[in-house]
Design a protein around this motif. Structure first.
Motif, PDB file in Angstrom:
ATOM      1  N   ILE A 258       0.822  -1.211   0.000  1.00  0.00           N
ATOM      2  CA  ILE A 258       0.000   0.000   0.000  1.00  0.00           C
ATOM      3  C   ILE A 258       0.858   1.264   0.000  1.00  0.00           C
ATOM      4  O   ILE A 258       0.512   2.255  -0.650  1.00  0.00           O
ATOM      5  N   LEU A 259       1.998   1.247   0.678  1.00  0.00           N
ATOM      6  CA  LEU A 259       2.889   2.413   0.617  1.00  0.00           C
ATOM      7  C   LEU A 259       3.421   2.617  -0.794  1.00  0.00           C
ATOM      8  O   LEU A 259       3.564   3.755  -1.272  1.00  0.00           O
ATOM      9  N   ALA A 260       3.705   1.519  -1.498  1.00  0.00           N
ATOM     10  CA  ALA A 260       4.188   1.618  -2.880  1.00  0.00           C
ATOM     11  C   ALA A 260       3.088   2.145  -3.799  1.00  0.00           C
ATOM     12  O   ALA A 260       3.349   2.946  -4.712  1.00  0.00           O
TER      13      ALA A 260
ATOM     14  N   ARG B 286      -4.982  -7.961   4.266  1.00  0.00           N
ATOM     15  CA  ARG B 286      -5.922  -7.247   3.396  1.00  0.00           C
ATOM     16  C   ARG B 286      -6.493  -6.022   4.112  1.00  0.00           C
ATOM     17  O   ARG B 286      -6.712  -4.977   3.495  1.00  0.00           O
ATOM     18  N   MET B 287      -6.744  -6.161   5.425  1.00  0.00           N
ATOM     19  CA  MET B 287      -7.246  -5.020   6.199  1.00  0.00           C
ATOM     20  C   MET B 287      -6.239  -3.879   6.197  1.00  0.00           C
ATOM     21  O   MET B 287      -6.609  -2.705   6.143  1.00  0.00           O
ATOM     22  N   THR B 288      -4.943  -4.206   6.272  1.00  0.00           N
ATOM     23  CA  THR B 288      -3.904  -3.175   6.237  1.00  0.00           C
ATOM     24  C   THR B 288      -3.977  -2.374   4.949  1.00  0.00           C
ATOM     25  O   THR B 288      -3.892  -1.137   4.957  1.00  0.00           O
ATOM     26  N   ILE B 289      -4.160  -3.060   3.828  1.00  0.00           N
ATOM     27  CA  ILE B 289      -4.207  -2.388   2.525  1.00  0.00           C
ATOM     28  C   ILE B 289      -5.449  -1.505   2.415  1.00  0.00           C
ATOM     29  O   ILE B 289      -5.356  -0.323   2.056  1.00  0.00           O
TER      30      ILE B 289
ATOM     31  N   ASN C 156       3.819  13.202   4.318  1.00  0.00           N
ATOM     32  CA  ASN C 156       2.554  12.588   3.919  1.00  0.00           C
ATOM     33  C   ASN C 156       2.850  11.173   3.451  1.00  0.00           C
ATOM     34  O   ASN C 156       3.991  10.857   3.080  1.00  0.00           O
ATOM     35  N   PRO C 157       1.856  10.294   3.467  1.00  0.00           N
ATOM     36  CA  PRO C 157       2.108   8.881   3.146  1.00  0.00           C
ATOM     37  C   PRO C 157       2.577   8.627   1.725  1.00  0.00           C
ATOM     38  O   PRO C 157       3.096   7.543   1.424  1.00  0.00           O
ATOM     39  N   GLY C 158       2.397   9.616   0.837  1.00  0.00           N
ATOM     40  CA  GLY C 158       2.871   9.456  -0.536  1.00  0.00           C
ATOM     41  C   GLY C 158       4.360   9.714  -0.690  1.00  0.00           C
ATOM     42  O   GLY C 158       4.952   9.392  -1.732  1.00  0.00           O
ATOM     43  N   GLN C 159       4.969  10.290   0.334  1.00  0.00           N
ATOM     44  CA  GLN C 159       6.406  10.570   0.272  1.00  0.00           C
ATOM     45  C   GLN C 159       7.164   9.378   0.855  1.00  0.00           C
ATOM     46  O   GLN C 159       7.724   9.429   1.945  1.00  0.00           O
ATOM     47  N   GLY C 160       7.128   8.282   0.087  1.00  0.00           N
ATOM     48  CA  GLY C 160       7.775   7.055   0.512  1.00  0.00           C
ATOM     49  C   GLY C 160       8.678   6.503  -0.572  1.00  0.00           C
ATOM     50  O   GLY C 160       8.488   6.786  -1.762  1.00  0.00           O
ATOM     51  N   LEU C 161       9.663   5.698  -0.164  1.00  0.00           N
ATOM     52  CA  LEU C 161      10.638   5.136  -1.090  1.00  0.00           C
ATOM     53  C   LEU C 161      11.066   3.752  -0.616  1.00  0.00           C
ATOM     54  O   LEU C 161      10.926   3.421   0.568  1.00  0.00           O
ATOM     55  N   PRO C 162      11.613   2.939  -1.518  1.00  0.00           N
ATOM     56  CA  PRO C 162      12.217   1.678  -1.079  1.00  0.00           C
ATOM     57  C   PRO C 162      13.302   1.946  -0.041  1.00  0.00           C
ATOM     58  O   PRO C 162      14.010   2.961  -0.120  1.00  0.00           O
TER      59      PRO C 162
END
Length: 467
Positions: A185-187, A217-220, A294-300
């Motif tokens: 979900i982060l990806a 699935r609940m996490t997603i 924000n949650p969209g500012q994520g990376l591997p």
């Protein structure tokens, strides 16, 4: 032309079709409540001299303001104590079923519904909480609503809502070792952005999704809101039925067979058309961590913090610069070199028994790093806590140097005693990393339970592979 899963559930609950762009009126099967968004709604009913339309379709619990230690003592914070006592008073007055602090079925509202078997495929579910989308993991159409809407549902068991657009997120392949649903979900959010799902109900599909447990699935579905979506859903299957069977409010005998017969029809038709389609290859995923606000500012996890000067888009460049300043990070810093002060494992995103087992597996035989001030492990419900203690997970956490707490929202948000101080940096299994979310001036990195556990061992953001 066929219809999607979301469109089928909507059609099954349509009371009145809105004309000339007006909202539709849909029937609500279940309303969940907590202490934060219900007081004004109860007061509205009281002033109007109304009762609840369907008491049997309403259930309340205490979660946001609840302390996670000394739960047998009076709540020290006056605001929290007032909100909790007000909910208890209102539930007594109106006859609403309540699971209060100390009750075996108390916990975060989005854990309580599924574990009691109240959350079922094909339902419409609402709550005055944005992460109601969690229940979409069961093939339910679940929305977070505002206080005035809470009152409307209490009074009428219906809700006026505008029709939505549909989005398919296809995740095919097999997740590599050490990669979880939180990373998926982060990806996804990093790919489509925090507004990528705006106005849409997202249906998560594909072999990688079907291979997940119900808890994963609940996490997603929980974090669909972080992508801007109105809701998230996953079609029910045998994994769903196995999870529900035997739970307190699940159908039994002939009614179970009839329910499953209906639930098996809840899937998108082969010729249905989505308004938007996004594809993600599970084979290419790695642990994800957020670096910004924000949650969209994520990376591997093996990547480096962005360099604003290398970003062509002016708005994104400004947003990146601002986020790095708040987070106290230098451009180009390797994510794995970032040291944290606090580790939080819990919330409606990752506080279930599966999450605690995964974290305990990493922690067992180790001890928290010297630079880690505290590790909080908070189960999503009292039932989860009891199960964890039955399995001895609490001993693993305590021997590691973590604090084993009682159930509640805890450090996910700064509405209770579990807060951070200005400048404190945490890795958290929760769902939001907004400025000040976990306390004024707090700095939050979102990650999975196993990444949080590995970070607690090494002191810097790490994955299990680094151990």
């Amino acid at each position: 032309m066929g219809t999607t899963l979301a469109e089928k559930v909507w059609a099954d609950h349509l009371v009145r079709k809105g004309e000339q762009g007006a909202p539709d009126l849909i029937y609500i099967d279940l309303q969940l409540m907590h202490e934060v968004t219900s007081p004004q709604a109860f007061e509205g009913l009281r002033l109007a001299g109304r009762g609840l339309r369907r008491l049997d379709l309403t259930i309340a619990t205490e979660d946001h303001n609840t302390p996670t230690v000394d739960i047998d003592q009076p709540i020290a914070d006056k605001t929290s104590a007032k909100q909790i006592s007000t909910l208890e008073h209102n539930c007594r007055d109106f006859g609403v079923r309540l699971h209060p602090l100390g009750d075996a079925d108390q916990g975060i509202v989005h854990q309580v519904g599924p574990q009691l078997g109240l959350t079922q495929p094909g339902m419409t579910i609402v709550c005055g909480d944005s992460h109601t989308s969690t229940h979409g993991a069961f093939g339910a159409l679940a929305f977070g609503i505002g206080t005035s809407e809470v009152e409307h549902v209490m009074a009428t068991q219906t809700l006026s809502l505008k029709p939505f657009k549909t989005m398919a997120v296809n995740v095919e392949g097999t997740l590599p070792q050490g990669v979880s649903s939180k990373d998926i979900i982060l990806a996804i959010i990093a790919k489509i952005g925090t507004g990528g799902g705006q106005g849409h109900v997202i249906e998560y599909r594909g072999s990688a999704i079907r291979a997940l447990s119900m808890e994963a699935r609940m996490t997603i579905c929980n974090m669909s809101i972080e992508a801007g979506a109105r809701a998230g859903m996953i079609a029910p299957d045998q994994t769903t039925f196995d999870y529900l069977q035997g739970r307190p409010h699940a159908p039994e005998g002939e009614m179970w067979d009839r329910a499953v017969e209906y639930w098996e029809t809840l899937k998108t038709d082969d010729d249905a058309v989505f308004d938007k389609v996004v594809d993600l290859d599970a084979n290419d995923l790695s642990p994800f961590v957020t670096w910004g606000t924000n949650p969209g500012q994520g990376l591997p996890i093996n990547d480096t913090v962005p360099v604003p000067d290398k970003i062509a888009d002016a708005d994104k460049r400004r947003a990146t610069t601002s986020a790095l300043a708040y987070m106290g990070l230098k451009p180009g810093t390797p994510i794995k070199s970032i040291a944290v002060d606090t580790v939080f494992i819990g919330s409606c995103t990752n506080g279930r028994i599966e999450d605690l087992r995964a974290a305990a597996h990493i922690m067992k035989g180790n001890h928290k790093a010297k630079n880690i001030h505290r590790v909080l492990v908070v189960p999503a419900s009292s039932r989860v806590r009891l199960q964890a203690e039955h399995e001895g997970l609490d001993k693993v956490f305590k021997e590691f140097g973590a604090e084993w707490r009682n159930a509640g929202c805890s450090m996910c948000l700064g509405m209770n005693a579990d807060k951070m101080v200005p400048g404190e940096r945490a890795i958290s299994t929760s769902n939001r990393n907004f400025e000040g979310r976990q306390g004024k001036g707090s700095r939050t990195h979102l990650a999975s339970p196993i990444v949080a556990a590995a970070t607690a061992i090494r002191g810097t953001i790490s994955s299990p592979a680094d151990l």
